[in-house]
Design a protein around this motif. Structure first.
Motif, mmCIF file in Angstrom:
data_model
loop_
_atom_site.group_PDB
_atom_site.id
_atom_site.type_symbol
_atom_site.label_atom_id
_atom_site.label_comp_id
_atom_site.label_asym_id
_atom_site.label_seq_id
_atom_site.Cartn_x
_atom_site.Cartn_y
_atom_site.Cartn_z
ATOM 1 N N ARG A 324 0.840 -1.213 0.000
ATOM 2 C CA ARG A 324 0.000 0.000 0.000
ATOM 3 C C ARG A 324 0.872 1.258 0.000
ATOM 4 O O ARG A 324 0.572 2.230 -0.692
ATOM 5 N N SER A 325 1.945 1.254 0.769
ATOM 6 C CA SER A 325 2.818 2.426 0.851
ATOM 7 C C SER A 325 3.548 2.667 -0.461
ATOM 8 O O SER A 325 3.636 3.797 -0.951
ATOM 9 N N LEU A 326 4.092 1.565 -1.052
ATOM 10 C CA LEU A 326 4.833 1.718 -2.303
ATOM 11 C C LEU A 326 3.912 2.123 -3.436
ATOM 12 O O LEU A 326 4.307 2.869 -4.339
ATOM 13 N N ALA A 327 2.672 1.620 -3.403
ATOM 14 C CA ALA A 327 1.726 1.955 -4.462
ATOM 15 C C ALA A 327 1.407 3.444 -4.487
ATOM 16 O O ALA A 327 1.018 3.987 -5.525
ATOM 17 N N SER A 328 1.571 4.109 -3.346
ATOM 18 C CA SER A 328 1.267 5.536 -3.287
ATOM 19 C C SER A 328 2.415 6.406 -3.796
ATOM 20 O O SER A 328 2.251 7.611 -3.968
ATOM 21 N N LEU A 329 3.588 5.808 -4.021
ATOM 22 C CA LEU A 329 4.725 6.580 -4.520
ATOM 23 C C LEU A 329 4.495 6.981 -5.977
ATOM 24 O O LEU A 329 3.877 6.235 -6.743
ATOM 25 N N PRO A 330 5.001 8.164 -6.377
ATOM 26 C CA PRO A 330 4.793 8.623 -7.763
ATOM 27 C C PRO A 330 5.751 7.931 -8.735
ATOM 28 O O PRO A 330 6.407 8.576 -9.558
ATOM 29 N N VAL A 331 5.857 6.616 -8.635
ATOM 30 C CA VAL A 331 6.734 5.821 -9.499
ATOM 31 C C VAL A 331 5.929 4.637 -10.010
ATOM 32 O O VAL A 331 5.268 3.952 -9.219
ATOM 33 N N PRO A 332 5.945 4.354 -11.308
ATOM 34 C CA PRO A 332 5.224 3.178 -11.816
ATOM 35 C C PRO A 332 5.705 1.904 -11.124
ATOM 36 O O PRO A 332 6.901 1.763 -10.836
ATOM 37 N N PRO A 333 4.800 0.981 -10.827
ATOM 38 C CA PRO A 333 5.199 -0.233 -10.111
ATOM 39 C C PRO A 333 6.330 -1.004 -10.781
ATOM 40 O O PRO A 333 7.215 -1.528 -10.096
ATOM 41 N N LEU A 334 6.325 -1.080 -12.112
ATOM 42 C CA LEU A 334 7.393 -1.804 -12.814
ATOM 43 C C LEU A 334 8.748 -1.142 -12.582
ATOM 44 O O LEU A 334 9.760 -1.824 -12.385
ATOM 45 N N VAL A 335 8.767 0.179 -12.594
ATOM 46 C CA VAL A 335 10.019 0.909 -12.349
ATOM 47 C C VAL A 335 10.458 0.709 -10.905
ATOM 48 O O VAL A 335 11.664 0.559 -10.623
ATOM 49 N N LEU A 336 9.508 0.690 -9.988
ATOM 50 C CA LEU A 336 9.835 0.506 -8.581
ATOM 51 C C LEU A 336 10.467 -0.872 -8.340
ATOM 52 O O LEU A 336 11.482 -0.990 -7.651
ATOM 53 N N GLY A 337 9.859 -1.925 -8.918
ATOM 54 C CA GLY A 337 10.435 -3.256 -8.784
ATOM 55 C C GLY A 337 11.829 -3.323 -9.364
ATOM 56 O O GLY A 337 12.750 -3.919 -8.779
ATOM 57 N N TRP A 338 12.005 -2.718 -10.539
ATOM 58 C CA TRP A 338 13.321 -2.660 -11.199
ATOM 59 C C TRP A 338 14.340 -1.922 -10.319
ATOM 60 O O TRP A 338 15.479 -2.370 -10.164
ATOM 61 N N LEU A 339 13.925 -0.801 -9.734
ATOM 62 C CA LEU A 339 14.835 0.024 -8.950
ATOM 63 C C LEU A 339 15.293 -0.683 -7.670
ATOM 64 O O LEU A 339 16.476 -0.649 -7.313
ATOM 65 N N ILE A 340 14.367 -1.350 -6.990
ATOM 66 C CA ILE A 340 14.739 -2.067 -5.770
ATOM 67 C C ILE A 340 15.697 -3.204 -6.095
ATOM 68 O O ILE A 340 16.700 -3.420 -5.397
ATOM 69 N N ALA A 341 15.419 -3.930 -7.186
ATOM 70 C CA ALA A 341 16.327 -5.008 -7.596
ATOM 71 C C ALA A 341 17.699 -4.452 -7.968
ATOM 72 O O ALA A 341 18.729 -5.071 -7.661
ATOM 73 N N LEU A 342 17.732 -3.282 -8.602
ATOM 74 C CA LEU A 342 19.000 -2.643 -8.968
ATOM 75 C C LEU A 342 19.833 -2.327 -7.738
ATOM 76 O O LEU A 342 21.037 -2.629 -7.684
ATOM 77 N N VAL A 343 19.221 -1.717 -6.736
ATOM 78 C CA VAL A 343 19.955 -1.350 -5.519
ATOM 79 C C VAL A 343 20.522 -2.597 -4.841
ATOM 80 O O VAL A 343 21.695 -2.631 -4.425
ATOM 81 N N LEU A 344 19.716 -3.639 -4.753
ATOM 82 C CA LEU A 344 20.175 -4.883 -4.126
ATOM 83 C C LEU A 344 21.259 -5.556 -4.956
ATOM 84 O O LEU A 344 22.201 -6.134 -4.411
ATOM 85 N N ARG A 345 21.146 -5.479 -6.263
ATOM 86 C CA ARG A 345 22.182 -6.059 -7.140
ATOM 87 C C ARG A 345 23.527 -5.372 -6.923
ATOM 88 O O ARG A 345 24.565 -6.028 -6.816
ATOM 89 N N VAL A 346 23.516 -4.048 -6.857
ATOM 90 C CA VAL A 346 24.767 -3.313 -6.634
ATOM 91 C C VAL A 346 25.378 -3.693 -5.291
ATOM 92 O O VAL A 346 26.594 -3.863 -5.163
ATOM 93 N N CYS A 347 24.532 -3.871 -4.297
ATOM 94 C CA CYS A 347 25.028 -4.171 -2.948
ATOM 95 C C CYS A 347 25.463 -5.628 -2.798
ATOM 96 O O CYS A 347 26.466 -5.914 -2.136
ATOM 97 N N LEU A 348 24.719 -6.555 -3.405
ATOM 98 C CA LEU A 348 24.920 -7.974 -3.142
ATOM 99 C C LEU A 348 25.725 -8.696 -4.213
ATOM 100 O O LEU A 348 26.390 -9.684 -3.925
ATOM 101 N N GLY A 349 25.645 -8.245 -5.448
ATOM 102 C CA GLY A 349 26.351 -8.921 -6.524
ATOM 103 C C GLY A 349 25.536 -10.002 -7.189
ATOM 104 O O GLY A 349 25.510 -10.107 -8.407
ATOM 105 N N SER A 350 24.844 -10.830 -6.423
ATOM 106 C CA SER A 350 24.083 -11.946 -6.986
ATOM 107 C C SER A 350 22.765 -11.460 -7.580
ATOM 108 O O SER A 350 21.941 -10.861 -6.883
ATOM 109 N N ALA A 351 22.569 -11.735 -8.881
ATOM 110 C CA ALA A 351 21.312 -11.355 -9.523
ATOM 111 C C ALA A 351 20.132 -12.128 -8.935
ATOM 112 O O ALA A 351 19.048 -11.574 -8.764
ATOM 113 N N THR A 352 20.360 -13.396 -8.602
ATOM 114 C CA THR A 352 19.280 -14.217 -8.060
ATOM 115 C C THR A 352 18.834 -13.701 -6.697
ATOM 116 O O THR A 352 17.640 -13.555 -6.429
ATOM 117 N N VAL A 353 19.797 -13.424 -5.814
ATOM 118 C CA VAL A 353 19.464 -12.907 -4.489
ATOM 119 C C VAL A 353 18.757 -11.555 -4.608
ATOM 120 O O VAL A 353 17.756 -11.295 -3.941
#
Length: 435
Positions: A324-353
Motif C-alpha cells: 500500500r505504501s509503495l503503491a502511493s509513490l509517484p513511481v510506476p510499479p514496474l520501475v519501482l520493482g526494477w529500482l529495488i532489484a537494482l539497488v540490491l544487485r549493486v550491494c549484493l552482486g548476486s542477480a538471483t538474491v
C-alpha cells in the motif's frame, strides 16, 4: 517499513561484506525481521519453514531437471554444434550476430556459468582463426547468455520470480523473448562495435578442448532438442489461451502445460535423441547428472532463504502494508520493482538474491494494482542484471577469461550488463502498453 529496510540492510552487509552463506543470512535476517515486526516467538520457526517449503515445493524438481537437461545438452556436444552451425551460416562478417544467437539459444537450456565455460572457448578458436578482438566477439555471446539467465524460464531466477508473483511460466517465457530480442541486439552486437580497440590477453589455462566434428550430433537434432522446452511451453500456453470445447482435452492440455511435466518430457527426449539414438548407454548419458545437481544446489539454497523472508513479511502483515505504501509513490510499479532489484544487485552482486529479495518487497503491488505479473518478473529481472561489478562472480569470470584490466572489464562487461538492465526495462514498459 523501517524494520524491513533495516533487515534488508543487514542482509546486504552480511552477504556482501561478511561473506555469510546466503541461506544462513536469509534465515537469520528472517528471524531478525520477525522479532522487529512483533511476530510471536513460537510462530517464527514455523513461518520460516513454511516459507522455505512453499517456495521450493513448486520449483525444486523443475530447476533440478532443468540442470540435468542443460548438462546433457552441453556434454553431448549439442551446444557446440549450434554455435558452429550458426557461425558457418552467417559467415565471418556477421560473426557477432551468430555468436549473439548462439548465446541466446544455448542459454535457454544452459545455466549461465555452464554456458560461459562451454562456449567461450569457441570465441577463442574464432579469434585465432580470424585475428578479430576477443572482447568484441565475446560480448554478444555472453549478452545472450545473460538475458536468457535473467528473463527466461526455466532458469532459476525468472522461474522463482514467477512463483513469487503468481505469474504463468509459459506466458513469462513468451513475453521474455519479446523483451529479450531487441535488448540483445542493442546490448550485444551493436554495443560490441564500440569495443574493437580493447585488447585482452587470454590465459592458456582457459583453452578448453572442443569435441571433434564427428562426435557432434546433427544441427537439426541439436536445435530441436535444446529448444524443446521453449516449443512446449509456448505451444501449450497458446492452447490454454484458446481452450477447446472438450473438457477432457482441456484437462490433458493443463497436465502437459505444467512446467514440471514439460521439463521431464524435454529431458526424456534429450536422453533419446542425444544419447540412446547415438549409441550411448543410459549410465554414460546420466553420468553428468550428479555434477549438474551439485552446481544448482547453491541456487536452490538462495531461493529457499528468500522464501523464508517472504513468509515473515506476509505473516506479519508488513508485506501488504509495504504494498500500500509503495503503491502511493509517484513511481510506476514496474520501475519501482526494477529500482529495488537494482539497488540490491549493486550491494549484493548476486542477480538471483537481488531479484528474489526485491520480489518479496514488491509482490503486493502486483495484486494491488492489477499489473500483469509476468511483466513484473521481467522488470525485476532486468533490475537484477544491472551494474555488475567486483562483488559479482560473472565480472571476474569475464575479466580472467578475456585477460582484461579492471578498467576494461568495467568498460565492456559492466556496461553491457547495465545496457541489458536499462533497455530491458524500457521494452517491458513499452510492452505494458499493449498487454
Amino acid at each position: 517499513m523501517l524494520a524491513v529496510f533495516f533487515s534488508v540492510f543487514v542482509l546486504t552487509v552480511s552477504i556482501a561484506w561478511g561473506k555469510v552463506q546466503p541461506l544462513i543470512a536469509f534465515v537469520l535476517v528472517s528471524m531478525l525481521a520477525a522479532l522487529l515486526l512483533g511476530m510471536p516467538l513460537e510462530a517464527i520457526p514455523k513461518a520460516i519453514e513454511k516459507g522455505i517449503g512453499d517456495l521450493l515445493g513448486s520449483l525444486t524438481v523443475i530447476i533440478c531437471v532443468g540442470a540435468v537437461f542443460g548438462k546433457l545438452i552441453a556434454d553431448s556436444g549439442a551446444a557446440q554444434r549450434i554455435a558452429g552451425f550458426l557461425i558457418s551460416l552467417f559467415g565471418q562478417r556477421r560473426m557477432p550476430l551468430a555468436l549473439m544467437i548462439t548465446g541466446f539459444v544455448a542459454g535457454i537450456p544452459l545455466y549461465y556459468n555452464v554456458g560461459f565455460v562451454l562456449l567461450v572457448p569457441l570465441v577463442f578458436s574464432l579469434v585465432y582463426q580470424t585475428g578479430r578482438p576477443a572482447v568484441a566477439l565475446a560480448i554478444p555471446l555472453v549478452c545472450g547468455l545473460s538475458i536468457a539467465h535473467g528473463f527466461l524460464p526455466p532458469h532459476p531466477s525468472p522461474t522463482a520470480l514467477a512463483g513469487q508473483f503468481g505469474a504463468d511460466i509459459g506466458r513469462t517465457l513468451l513475453l521474455g523473448i519479446v523483451v529479450g530480442i531487441p535488448t540483445l541486439l542493442i546490448a550485444g552486437p551493436l554495443f560490441a562495435m564500440s569495443l574493437k580497440n580493447i585488447k585482452g590477453v587470454s590465459s592458456a589455462l582457459f583453452k578448453a578442448e572442443l569435441k571433434p566434428e564427428a562426435e557432434l550430433p546433427g544441427a537439426f537434432n541439436s536445435f530441436a532438442t535444446a529448444l524443446l522446452p521453449v516449443w512446449l511451453l509456448g505451444g501449450f500456453t497458446v492452447l490454454i489461451l484458446h481452450p477447446s470445447d472438450s473438457a477432457a482435452v482441456n484437462r490433458v492440455v493443463a497436465f502437459f502445460a505444467n512446467p514440471l511435466i514439460i521439463m521431464l518430457v524435454a529431458l526424456g527426449a534429450a536422453v533419446v535423441t542425444l544419447g540412446l539414438a547415438r549409441g550411448r548407454s543410459l549410465s554414460s548419458i546420466m553420468g553428468g547428472a550428479g555434477d549438474a545437481l551439485r552446481d544448482v544446489a547453491p541456487i536452490l539454497l538462495v531461493i529457499a532463504g528468500a522464501g523464508a523472508l517472504k513468509q515473515v513479511l506476509v505473516e506479519t502483515g508488513v508485506s501488504a502494508e509495504l504494498g500500500r505504501s509503495l503503491a502511493s509513490l509517484p513511481v510506476p510499479p514496474l520501475v519501482l520493482g526494477w529500482l529495488i532489484a537494482l539497488v540490491l544487485r549493486v550491494c549484493l552482486g548476486s542477480a538471483t538474491v537481488a531479484g528474489l529479495t526485491a520480489a518479496g518487497i514488491v509482490a503486493p503491488l502486483v495484486n494491488g494494482t492489477g499489473l500483469d505479473p509476468s511483466l513484473m518478473v521481467l522488470a525485476v529481472g532486468a533490475g537484477s542484471l544491472m551494474c555488475s561489478h567486483v562483488n559479482d562472480s560473472g565480472f571476474w569470470m569475464f575479466k580472467e577469461y578475456m585477460g582484461l584490466s579492471l578498467r576494461d572489464t568495467f568498460r565492456s562487461w559492466t556496461l553491457m550488463e547495465t545496457l541489458v538492465g536499462l533497455f530491458g526495462l524500457l521494452f517491458v514498459m513499452l510492452l505494458s502498453i499493449f498487454v
